[in-house]
Design an enzyme around this catalytic site. Structure first.
Site, PDB file in Angstrom:
ATOM      1  N   ALA A 103       0.770  -1.768   0.199  1.00 48.77           N
ATOM      2  CA  ALA A 103      -0.069  -0.074  -0.169  1.00 48.77           C
ATOM      3  C   ALA A 103       0.932   1.476  -0.093  1.00 48.77           C
ATOM      4  O   ALA A 103       0.329   2.035   0.162  1.00 48.77           O
ATOM      5  CB  ALA A 103      -1.080  -0.175   0.688  1.00 48.77           C
ATOM      6  N   ALA A 110       3.006 -16.177 -14.676  1.00 51.46           N
ATOM      7  CA  ALA A 110       2.505 -17.782 -13.708  1.00 51.46           C
ATOM      8  C   ALA A 110       2.647 -17.310 -12.154  1.00 51.46           C
ATOM      9  O   ALA A 110       1.418 -18.022 -11.737  1.00 51.46           O
ATOM     10  CB  ALA A 110       4.016 -18.434 -13.897  1.00 51.46           C
ATOM     11  N   TYR A 150       5.981 -13.377 -13.995  1.00 47.62           N
ATOM     12  CA  TYR A 150       5.270 -12.533 -13.696  1.00 47.62           C
ATOM     13  C   TYR A 150       4.112 -13.402 -13.960  1.00 47.62           C
ATOM     14  O   TYR A 150       2.971 -13.791 -13.463  1.00 47.62           O
ATOM     15  CB  TYR A 150       5.587 -11.610 -14.554  1.00 47.62           C
ATOM     16  CG  TYR A 150       3.953 -10.466 -14.214  1.00 47.62           C
ATOM     17  CD1 TYR A 150       4.050 -10.100 -12.254  1.00 47.62           C
ATOM     18  CD2 TYR A 150       2.835  -9.647 -14.450  1.00 47.62           C
ATOM     19  CE1 TYR A 150       3.620  -8.686 -12.838  1.00 47.62           C
ATOM     20  CE2 TYR A 150       2.148  -9.142 -14.673  1.00 47.62           C
ATOM     21  CZ  TYR A 150       1.968  -8.492 -13.395  1.00 47.62           C
ATOM     22  OH  TYR A 150       1.703  -7.478 -12.801  1.00 47.62           O
ATOM     23  N   VAL A 167       5.712  -9.666   1.878  1.00 46.84           N
ATOM     24  CA  VAL A 167       4.739 -10.775   2.039  1.00 46.84           C
ATOM     25  C   VAL A 167       5.284 -12.230   1.699  1.00 46.84           C
ATOM     26  O   VAL A 167       4.559 -13.250   1.318  1.00 46.84           O
ATOM     27  CB  VAL A 167       3.925  -9.729   1.523  1.00 46.84           C
ATOM     28  CG1 VAL A 167       2.892  -9.126   1.869  1.00 46.84           C
ATOM     29  CG2 VAL A 167       3.822  -9.531  -0.145  1.00 46.84           C
ATOM     30  N   ARG A 220       2.243   2.602  -2.605  1.00 47.24           N
ATOM     31  CA  ARG A 220       2.496   3.367  -3.943  1.00 47.24           C
ATOM     32  C   ARG A 220       1.296   2.825  -4.532  1.00 47.24           C
ATOM     33  O   ARG A 220       1.344   1.684  -4.465  1.00 47.24           O
ATOM     34  CB  ARG A 220       3.604   3.640  -4.702  1.00 47.24           C
ATOM     35  CG  ARG A 220       4.361   2.019  -4.628  1.00 47.24           C
ATOM     36  CD  ARG A 220       5.847   3.037  -6.137  1.00 47.24           C
ATOM     37  NE  ARG A 220       6.065   2.040  -6.260  1.00 47.24           N
ATOM     38  CZ  ARG A 220       7.339   1.419  -6.573  1.00 47.24           C
ATOM     39  NH1 ARG A 220       8.585   2.587  -6.140  1.00 47.24           N
ATOM     40  NH2 ARG A 220       7.873   0.255  -7.849  1.00 47.24           N
ATOM     41  N   ASN A 269      -2.546  -7.105  -2.806  1.00 45.97           N
ATOM     42  CA  ASN A 269      -2.072  -6.606  -4.399  1.00 45.97           C
ATOM     43  C   ASN A 269      -0.520  -6.380  -4.114  1.00 45.97           C
ATOM     44  O   ASN A 269      -0.001  -5.859  -5.823  1.00 45.97           O
ATOM     45  CB  ASN A 269      -2.600  -4.701  -3.059  1.00 45.97           C
ATOM     46  CG  ASN A 269      -2.497  -3.821  -4.369  1.00 45.97           C
ATOM     47  OD1 ASN A 269      -1.860  -3.253  -5.766  1.00 45.97           O
ATOM     48  ND2 ASN A 269      -0.661  -3.369  -3.963  1.00 45.97           N
ATOM     49  N   SER A 321      -3.418 -10.709 -12.793  1.00 44.96           N
ATOM     50  CA  SER A 321      -3.062  -9.225 -14.598  1.00 44.96           C
ATOM     51  C   SER A 321      -3.654 -10.339 -15.312  1.00 44.96           C
ATOM     52  O   SER A 321      -4.077 -10.862 -15.351  1.00 44.96           O
ATOM     53  CB  SER A 321      -1.253  -9.755 -14.470  1.00 44.96           C
ATOM     54  OG  SER A 321      -0.838  -8.516 -15.839  1.00 44.96           O
TER      55      SER A 321
HETATM   56  P1  NAP Z   1       4.019  -0.863  -7.707  1.00 48.90           P
HETATM   57  O1  NAP Z   1       4.026   0.514  -8.283  1.00 48.90           O
HETATM   58  O2  NAP Z   1       5.161  -0.673  -8.240  1.00 48.90           O
HETATM   59  O3  NAP Z   1       4.174  -0.834  -6.453  1.00 48.90           O
HETATM   60  C1  NAP Z   1       3.975  -2.137  -5.455  1.00 48.90           C
HETATM   61  C2  NAP Z   1       3.843  -2.654  -4.058  1.00 48.90           C
HETATM   62  O4  NAP Z   1       4.552  -3.087  -3.834  1.00 48.90           O
HETATM   63  C3  NAP Z   1       5.503  -0.884  -3.791  1.00 48.90           C
HETATM   64  O5  NAP Z   1       4.865  -0.788  -2.572  1.00 48.90           O
HETATM   65  C4  NAP Z   1       6.112  -2.052  -3.443  1.00 48.90           C
HETATM   66  O6  NAP Z   1       7.311  -1.954  -2.353  1.00 48.90           O
HETATM   67  C5  NAP Z   1       5.093  -3.449  -2.483  1.00 48.90           C
HETATM   68  N1  NAP Z   1       5.627  -4.732  -2.313  1.00 48.90           N
HETATM   69  C6  NAP Z   1       6.888  -4.700  -3.283  1.00 48.90           C
HETATM   70  N2  NAP Z   1       7.242  -5.955  -2.835  1.00 48.90           N
HETATM   71  C7  NAP Z   1       7.252  -6.362  -1.655  1.00 48.90           C
HETATM   72  C8  NAP Z   1       6.653  -7.469  -0.513  1.00 48.90           C
HETATM   73  N3  NAP Z   1       8.053  -8.045  -0.871  1.00 48.90           N
HETATM   74  N4  NAP Z   1       6.172  -7.305   0.332  1.00 48.90           N
HETATM   75  C9  NAP Z   1       5.623  -6.137   1.138  1.00 48.90           C
HETATM   76  N5  NAP Z   1       5.095  -4.752  -0.389  1.00 48.90           N
HETATM   77  C10 NAP Z   1       5.660  -4.928  -1.560  1.00 48.90           C
HETATM   78  O7  NAP Z   1       2.838  -1.713  -8.760  1.00 48.90           O
HETATM   79  P2  NAP Z   1       1.021  -1.179  -8.897  1.00 48.90           P
HETATM   80  O8  NAP Z   1       1.590  -0.880 -10.916  1.00 48.90           O
HETATM   81  O9  NAP Z   1       0.941  -0.466  -8.040  1.00 48.90           O
HETATM   82  O10 NAP Z   1       1.022  -3.159  -8.841  1.00 48.90           O
HETATM   83  C11 NAP Z   1       0.132  -3.641  -7.497  1.00 48.90           C
HETATM   84  C12 NAP Z   1      -0.416  -4.652  -8.033  1.00 48.90           C
HETATM   85  O11 NAP Z   1      -1.036  -4.855  -9.414  1.00 48.90           O
HETATM   86  C13 NAP Z   1       0.608  -5.619  -8.316  1.00 48.90           C
HETATM   87  O12 NAP Z   1       0.267  -7.298  -7.589  1.00 48.90           O
HETATM   88  C14 NAP Z   1       1.161  -5.410  -9.888  1.00 48.90           C
HETATM   89  O13 NAP Z   1       1.239  -7.223 -10.605  1.00 48.90           O
HETATM   90  C15 NAP Z   1      -0.621  -6.032 -10.093  1.00 48.90           C
HETATM   91  N6  NAP Z   1      -0.935  -5.199 -12.113  1.00 48.90           N
HETATM   92  C16 NAP Z   1       0.326  -3.332 -12.369  1.00 48.90           C
HETATM   93  C17 NAP Z   1      -0.955  -3.722 -13.077  1.00 48.90           C
HETATM   94  C18 NAP Z   1      -0.055  -2.585 -14.140  1.00 48.90           C
HETATM   95  O14 NAP Z   1      -0.227  -2.115 -14.657  1.00 48.90           O
HETATM   96  N7  NAP Z   1       0.359  -0.971 -12.385  1.00 48.90           N
HETATM   97  C19 NAP Z   1      -1.172  -4.299 -14.640  1.00 48.90           C
HETATM   98  C20 NAP Z   1      -1.819  -4.923 -13.538  1.00 48.90           C
HETATM   99  C21 NAP Z   1      -1.928  -5.971 -12.598  1.00 48.90           C
HETATM  100  P3  NAP Z   1       8.386  -1.216  -2.797  1.00 48.90           P
HETATM  101  O15 NAP Z   1       7.972   0.390  -3.099  1.00 48.90           O
HETATM  102  O16 NAP Z   1       8.997  -1.417  -1.076  1.00 48.90           O
HETATM  103  O17 NAP Z   1       9.395  -2.306  -3.132  1.00 48.90           O
END
Ligand code: NAP
Length: 244
Positions: free
Chosen positions: A11, A154, A152, A61, A13, A87, A139
């Protein structure tokens, strides 16, 4: 004011931060997780602006023990766990031929095992309450595959299988389990794509634009709320018509 609690992973960003703010605006107290505590504190402050309680829980997580410990702390702090949004996610893109075992294992651990880690402990609480909602962030890559995203895709396909299995296990226990499958959403994750990749993607999207984080958080709000009470085991694609 209702005193229901929503747990949101990742959560700090992007999509997760907006989901937290939206659920806070719906009246949920929010238990916020991320690795980055500075970013998480900002999300918490925004959530408190809606008059709800917000608490930050730093945990990786992908680590089972950390998740068990975190869920315990959340239960002690808030008393109930009503909504879990899995998420947190990462990408380590590359063609299969060049993909390292390390990058394969890492993406599976953070995107897939995390869902087991969090659901196992949160759903135990929900079972006792006889109610709960789980929303897993998959996704379009998990539904349709994507070249360069073997690991990803998978992980995100697995999340769909986990969602459907859990929906069947918990259906009679008052716990609804659904997944969302976002397409291409403007976040730091997609900022990392090259211009050529971005153009190619837009070519495939019927609406010819990226989605916004609000367009994701609105669907999560629906799945966490009373109007979706008879929906479980479903995957809602939010992709501007990437596939149909
Ligand atoms: P993002 O901006 O990279 O944000 C992901 C967040 O997850 C970051 O705050 C990150 O923290 C945190 N995180 C990463 N690894 C973690 C861990 N091991 N434990 C706890 N927190 C962790 O990504 P997003 O685009 O918002 O994506 C959010 C979700 O939507 C993801 O599951 C992604 O696969 C999915 N999604 C995104 C898109 C897209 O177009 N953006 C499309 C389909 C699905 P840090 O900043 O500390 O790394």
């Amino acid at each position: 004011m209702m005193s229901k609690t929503a747990v949101i992973t990742g959560a700090g960003r992007g999509i997760g931060a907006m989901i937290a703010v939206r659920l806070a605006s719906d009246g949920f107290n929010v238990a916020l997780n991320d690795l980055n505590m500075e970013a998480l504190a900002e999300t918490a402050e925004k959530c408190r602006g809606f008059g709800v309680e917000a608490e930050c829980f730093a945990a990786d997580v992908s680590n089972h023990n950390s998740c068990e410990e975190t869920v315990k702390k959340i239960k002690e702090r808030f008393g109930t766990i009503d909504v879990l949004v899995n998420n947190a996610g990462i990408t380590r893109d590359g063609l299969l031929a060049r993909m390292s075992e390390e990058n394969y294992d890492l993406v599976i651990a953070v995107n897939q095992k995390s869902v087991y880690n969090m659901m196992k402990h949160c759903c135990a609480v929900m079972m006792k309450q006889k109610s709960g909602r789980v929303i897993n962030v998959s996704s379009v890559a998990g539904l349709h595959g994507n070249a360069g995203q073997f690991n990803y895709s998978a992980s995100k396909a697995a999340v769909i299988g986990m969602t459907k299995s859990a929906a069947k296990e918990f259906g009679a226990r008052g716990i609804n389990v659904n997944a969302i499958a976002p397409g291409f959403i403007e976040t730091p994750m997609t900022d990392a794509l090259t211009d050529a990749q971005k153009q190619a993607i837009l070519g495939m999207v019927a609406m010819k634009r990226y989605g916004t984080v609000d367009e994701i958080s609105g669907v999560v709000s629906f799945l966490a709320g009373k109007d979706s009470s008879y929906i479980t085991g479903q995957v809602i694609e939010i992709s501007g018509g990437l596939s149909m």
